[in-house]
Structure formats: structure tokens, C-alpha cells
Design a protein around this motif. Structure first.
Motif, PDB file in Angstrom:
ATOM      1  N   ARG A   1      96.418 -44.409  29.896  1.00 53.79           N
ATOM      2  CA  ARG A   1      95.118 -44.054  29.345  1.00 53.79           C
ATOM      3  C   ARG A   1      93.995 -44.603  30.228  1.00 53.79           C
ATOM      4  O   ARG A   1      94.060 -45.730  30.701  1.00 53.79           O
ATOM      5  CB  ARG A   1      94.980 -44.617  27.931  1.00 53.79           C
ATOM      6  CG  ARG A   1      96.023 -44.075  26.964  1.00 53.79           C
ATOM      7  CD  ARG A   1      95.817 -44.580  25.562  1.00 53.79           C
ATOM      8  NE  ARG A   1      96.850 -44.067  24.665  1.00 53.79           N
ATOM      9  CZ  ARG A   1      96.831 -44.221  23.339  1.00 53.79           C
ATOM     10  NH1 ARG A   1      95.834 -44.884  22.770  1.00 53.79           N
ATOM     11  NH2 ARG A   1      97.792 -43.718  22.587  1.00 53.79           N
ATOM     12  N   GLY A   2      92.985 -43.781  30.446  1.00 56.83           N
ATOM     13  CA  GLY A   2      91.861 -44.178  31.269  1.00 56.83           C
ATOM     14  C   GLY A   2      92.043 -43.894  32.741  1.00 56.83           C
ATOM     15  O   GLY A   2      91.080 -43.988  33.515  1.00 56.83           O
ATOM     16  N   VAL A   3      93.264 -43.565  33.155  1.00 56.92           N
ATOM     17  CA  VAL A   3      93.540 -43.266  34.570  1.00 56.92           C
ATOM     18  C   VAL A   3      93.911 -41.800  34.741  1.00 56.92           C
ATOM     19  O   VAL A   3      93.257 -41.057  35.466  1.00 56.92           O
ATOM     20  CB  VAL A   3      94.675 -44.175  35.112  1.00 56.92           C
ATOM     21  CG1 VAL A   3      94.983 -43.812  36.563  1.00 56.92           C
ATOM     22  CG2 VAL A   3      94.276 -45.637  35.002  1.00 56.92           C
ATOM     23  N   GLY A   4      94.974 -41.381  34.080  1.00 56.31           N
ATOM     24  CA  GLY A   4      95.433 -40.002  34.182  1.00 56.31           C
ATOM     25  C   GLY A   4      96.942 -39.947  34.122  1.00 56.31           C
ATOM     26  O   GLY A   4      97.623 -40.981  34.072  1.00 56.31           O
TER      27      GLY A   4
ATOM     28  N   ILE B   1     100.712 -27.818  32.368  1.00 50.68           N
ATOM     29  CA  ILE B   1      99.565 -28.334  33.112  1.00 50.68           C
ATOM     30  C   ILE B   1     100.017 -29.386  34.123  1.00 50.68           C
ATOM     31  O   ILE B   1      99.595 -29.390  35.286  1.00 50.68           O
ATOM     32  CB  ILE B   1      98.529 -28.942  32.147  1.00 50.68           C
ATOM     33  CG1 ILE B   1      97.893 -27.844  31.275  1.00 50.68           C
ATOM     34  CG2 ILE B   1      97.436 -29.686  32.926  1.00 50.68           C
ATOM     35  CD1 ILE B   1      96.985 -28.381  30.181  1.00 50.68           C
ATOM     36  N   LEU B   2     100.924 -30.271  33.692  1.00 56.45           N
ATOM     37  CA  LEU B   2     101.337 -31.392  34.532  1.00 56.45           C
ATOM     38  C   LEU B   2     102.323 -31.016  35.626  1.00 56.45           C
ATOM     39  O   LEU B   2     102.491 -31.773  36.590  1.00 56.45           O
ATOM     40  CB  LEU B   2     101.964 -32.484  33.654  1.00 56.45           C
ATOM     41  CG  LEU B   2     101.033 -33.208  32.682  1.00 56.45           C
ATOM     42  CD1 LEU B   2     101.842 -34.140  31.793  1.00 56.45           C
ATOM     43  CD2 LEU B   2      99.953 -33.973  33.431  1.00 56.45           C
ATOM     44  N   ARG B   3     102.978 -29.875  35.499  1.00 55.58           N
ATOM     45  CA  ARG B   3     104.051 -29.555  36.433  1.00 55.58           C
ATOM     46  C   ARG B   3     103.572 -29.265  37.851  1.00 55.58           C
ATOM     47  O   ARG B   3     104.376 -29.136  38.765  1.00 55.58           O
ATOM     48  CB  ARG B   3     104.892 -28.380  35.919  1.00 55.58           C
ATOM     49  CG  ARG B   3     104.154 -27.074  35.846  1.00 55.58           C
ATOM     50  CD  ARG B   3     105.042 -25.988  35.268  1.00 55.58           C
ATOM     51  NE  ARG B   3     106.185 -25.704  36.125  1.00 55.58           N
ATOM     52  CZ  ARG B   3     107.130 -24.814  35.839  1.00 55.58           C
ATOM     53  NH1 ARG B   3     107.086 -24.157  34.711  1.00 55.58           N
ATOM     54  NH2 ARG B   3     108.122 -24.585  36.676  1.00 55.58           N
TER      55      ARG B   3
ATOM     56  N   THR C   1      93.433 -36.084  34.076  1.00 58.12           N
ATOM     57  CA  THR C   1      92.924 -37.036  33.096  1.00 58.12           C
ATOM     58  C   THR C   1      93.103 -36.494  31.685  1.00 58.12           C
ATOM     59  O   THR C   1      93.236 -35.283  31.476  1.00 58.12           O
ATOM     60  CB  THR C   1      91.432 -37.325  33.327  1.00 58.12           C
ATOM     61  OG1 THR C   1      90.667 -36.143  33.042  1.00 58.12           O
ATOM     62  CG2 THR C   1      91.183 -37.777  34.765  1.00 58.12           C
ATOM     63  N   ALA C   2      93.109 -37.408  30.728  1.00 58.40           N
ATOM     64  CA  ALA C   2      93.247 -37.011  29.333  1.00 58.40           C
ATOM     65  C   ALA C   2      92.088 -36.111  28.919  1.00 58.40           C
ATOM     66  O   ALA C   2      92.269 -35.136  28.181  1.00 58.40           O
ATOM     67  CB  ALA C   2      93.313 -38.253  28.441  1.00 58.40           C
ATOM     68  N   GLN C   3      90.886 -36.429  29.399  1.00 62.77           N
ATOM     69  CA  GLN C   3      89.714 -35.625  29.026  1.00 62.77           C
ATOM     70  C   GLN C   3      89.838 -34.192  29.548  1.00 62.77           C
ATOM     71  O   GLN C   3      89.519 -33.228  28.837  1.00 62.77           O
ATOM     72  CB  GLN C   3      88.442 -36.270  29.590  1.00 62.77           C
ATOM     73  CG  GLN C   3      87.147 -35.588  29.134  1.00 62.77           C
ATOM     74  CD  GLN C   3      86.937 -35.710  27.648  1.00 62.77           C
ATOM     75  OE1 GLN C   3      86.787 -36.813  27.125  1.00 62.77           O
ATOM     76  NE2 GLN C   3      86.926 -34.579  26.945  1.00 62.77           N
ATOM     77  N   GLN C   4      90.303 -34.048  30.782  1.00 68.58           N
ATOM     78  CA  GLN C   4      90.474 -32.710  31.348  1.00 68.58           C
ATOM     79  C   GLN C   4      91.467 -31.882  30.532  1.00 68.58           C
ATOM     80  O   GLN C   4      91.214 -30.721  30.217  1.00 68.58           O
ATOM     81  CB  GLN C   4      90.963 -32.822  32.797  1.00 68.58           C
ATOM     82  CG  GLN C   4      89.927 -33.354  33.773  1.00 68.58           C
ATOM     83  CD  GLN C   4      90.511 -33.648  35.136  1.00 68.58           C
ATOM     84  OE1 GLN C   4      91.722 -33.855  35.295  1.00 68.58           O
ATOM     85  NE2 GLN C   4      89.666 -33.673  36.157  1.00 68.58           N
ATOM     86  N   MET C   5      92.606 -32.491  30.183  1.00 64.35           N
ATOM     87  CA  MET C   5      93.610 -31.758  29.426  1.00 64.35           C
ATOM     88  C   MET C   5      93.151 -31.485  27.997  1.00 64.35           C
ATOM     89  O   MET C   5      93.417 -30.417  27.437  1.00 64.35           O
ATOM     90  CB  MET C   5      94.931 -32.532  29.435  1.00 64.35           C
ATOM     91  CG  MET C   5      95.602 -32.558  30.805  1.00 64.35           C
ATOM     92  SD  MET C   5      97.287 -33.252  30.781  1.00 64.35           S
ATOM     93  CE  MET C   5      96.919 -34.986  30.520  1.00 64.35           C
ATOM     94  N   ALA C   6      92.447 -32.458  27.402  1.00 62.67           N
ATOM     95  CA  ALA C   6      91.951 -32.269  26.044  1.00 62.67           C
ATOM     96  C   ALA C   6      90.950 -31.107  25.996  1.00 62.67           C
ATOM     97  O   ALA C   6      90.983 -30.277  25.077  1.00 62.67           O
ATOM     98  CB  ALA C   6      91.294 -33.550  25.543  1.00 62.67           C
ATOM     99  N   ASP C   7      90.072 -31.034  26.987  1.00 61.81           N
ATOM    100  CA  ASP C   7      89.088 -29.940  27.038  1.00 61.81           C
ATOM    101  C   ASP C   7      89.797 -28.598  27.200  1.00 61.81           C
ATOM    102  O   ASP C   7      89.419 -27.609  26.559  1.00 61.81           O
ATOM    103  CB  ASP C   7      88.121 -30.161  28.209  1.00 61.81           C
ATOM    104  CG  ASP C   7      87.190 -31.341  27.983  1.00 61.81           C
ATOM    105  OD1 ASP C   7      87.078 -31.788  26.823  1.00 61.81           O
ATOM    106  OD2 ASP C   7      86.592 -31.811  28.969  1.00 61.81           O
ATOM    107  N   ARG C   8      90.804 -28.568  28.044  1.00 61.58           N
ATOM    108  CA  ARG C   8      91.529 -27.321  28.297  1.00 61.58           C
ATOM    109  C   ARG C   8      92.283 -26.844  27.058  1.00 61.58           C
ATOM    110  O   ARG C   8      92.377 -25.641  26.802  1.00 61.58           O
ATOM    111  CB  ARG C   8      92.495 -27.530  29.460  1.00 61.58           C
ATOM    112  CG  ARG C   8      93.242 -26.291  29.906  1.00 61.58           C
ATOM    113  CD  ARG C   8      93.907 -26.543  31.237  1.00 61.58           C
ATOM    114  NE  ARG C   8      94.790 -25.464  31.618  1.00 61.58           N
ATOM    115  CZ  ARG C   8      95.486 -25.427  32.762  1.00 61.58           C
ATOM    116  NH1 ARG C   8      95.346 -26.415  33.628  1.00 61.58           N
ATOM    117  NH2 ARG C   8      96.276 -24.405  33.033  1.00 61.58           N
TER     118      ARG C   8
END
Length: 223
Positions: free
Chosen positions: A54-57, A13-15, A21-28
Motif C-alpha cells: 500500500r502506498g507504493v503499487g 490489469i497487472l499481467r 498504484t492502488a489509486q490508478q486501479m481503483a479509478d479504472r
């Protein structure tokens, strides 16, 4: 999903180089944000060049300058890998030397490359897991350079074993995790394979040329 597989998916995902954001990746990944934070802490500690908080991305960076030397990505991989190997051996003197060298290297590396000395000595995956892919590296590197098709036997996340014909495009290293990006003839799509899950790799006599939609550049555009 096993944690090792999830960590691998986070890297994919990060590459793309973008901020996630953490929320976006957690949902995915269908996990809690708390679990995602723990995974990110693990990746950072393992030496994967992740920048963020955390809180930023989070995003992956590619800083590899080592004053007064400038290292290529391959040279930094070789250095990291060599320290990992030395840190695993039974010889106490060699292990001590590897630890000391890691401390000296960490003292001059930019903060964005390695967060702390321990990141060079310990990683997400046991060394034995990464070592399983070493035997395939000469074949894979030669095929990438010669633009030669390969037939590989691969164990997927669900433990299913498949035989695939691929066009090898690019190898990367993520904190003892080696990956191969390729065009998979079986799936008619790009795929990223973990080297430790490649059971065999056979060079085929057939060469390949760039075709629209099947190149490394095409894969990066999709990211």
C-alpha cells in the motif's frame, strides 16, 4: 460488478508486468481505494504472485523456483491444483496430508511466490467454480498446440451467452482461476476467457497461422 469479476479484472490489469498504484486501479474499476486494498489482500492470500504494498503499487511476478528443484509454470500449476483438490475432499486423512504438504512446500518457497501456507489451501474462488473448466482443458490445450480454431459457448459477466469462433493462444492459471487468451472472430479482437465460464468447446477442422495483430505477442505488446 461482482467481486469475483473485479478480482479477475485486477489480474488482467497487472499481467502487463508494470507497477500500478492502488489509486490508478481503483479509478479504472470505479471503486474506492479501500476496496482495492481489500481485493489485493485477497489475491495475495489466494496465491496470485503479486508483489507490492500500500502506498507504493502492485505488480505480478513470475518467480517459480523451489529449492532444490526448478519448476516450470505448468508444474507449479499442477502442484497447486493437486493440493487444492486434495484439500476439498471428504477423506480426513487425505485432507490432513494435503495441509501438511502445503506447509512443507511453503517453508521452502520464495516469499514472492506464496505469502503463507494458507495461500495453498484456500483461494478466492470456490473449488467448484474452477472445476467447471477442467472438462474443457484437454480440448483447449490440444487446439493451442495444433493451432486449431475452436467454437466455444461462453457466459459473459452480464450473464449473456454467446457462441464464438476463436483462435486459442495461451492458457494461464491465477490462484484457481484458469484463463484462455484468444483471438475472437466475433469481436475481431483479443479476448481473455475464464475457463469456468466456457460451457462448451468444439475443435473445428480449420487451422490458423500467425497474422499481424492476431498473435499472443501482439496482445502482450498492447498490455
Amino acid at each position: 460488478m461482482r467481486r469475483t469479476d473485479r478480482l479477475f479484472d485486477i489480474i488482467q490489469i497487472l499481467r502487463d508486468g508494470k507497477l500500478h498504484t492502488a489509486q490508478q486501479m481503483a479509478d479504472r474499476l470505479e471503486v474506492s481505494v479501500r476496496t482495492l486494498y481489500r481485493d489485493m489482500d485477497t489475491l495475495v492470500a489466494s496465491g496470485v504472485p503479486v508483489q507490492g504494498e500500500r502506498g507504493v503499487g502492485y505488480m505480478i511476478t513470475e518467480a517459480i523456483t523451489l529449492p532444490p528443484l526448478t519448476l516450470t509454470a505448468q508444474e507449479l500449476e499442477a502442484l497447486n491444483l493437486g493440493l487444492a483438490i486434495a484439500a476439498e475432499v471428504a477423506d480426513p486423512d487425505l485432507k490432513s496430508a494435503a495441509d501438511s504438504l502445503a506447509d512443507k512446500i511453503d517453508a521452502v518457497l520464495p516469499q514472492s511466490v506464496v505469502a503463507e501456507a494458507d495461500a495453498w489451501k484456500f483461494a478466492v474462488y470456490p473449488f467448484a467454480d474452477a472445476a467447471r473448466g477442467f472438462a474443457q482443458m484437454p480440448t483447449l490445450r490440444a487446439a493451442i498446440k495444433a493451432r486449431q480454431k475452436l467454437r466455444i459457448t461462453y457466459t459473459a459477466k452480464d450473464s449473456a451467452v454467446t457462441s464464438r469462433m476463436i483462435r486459442p493462444l495461451h492458457m494461464e492459471y491465477w490462484g484457481r482461476v484458469w484463463t484462455l487468451t484468444a483471438w475472437c472472430e466475433l469481436r475481431s479482437d483479443h479476448r481473455v476467457f475464464r475457463l469456468d465460464l466456457i460451457e462448451s468447446a468444439e475443435a473445428l477442422p480449420e487451422l490458423f497461422t500467425d497474422e499481424p495483430g492476431k498473435t499472443m505477442a501482439d496482445y502482450l505488446k498492447r498490455l
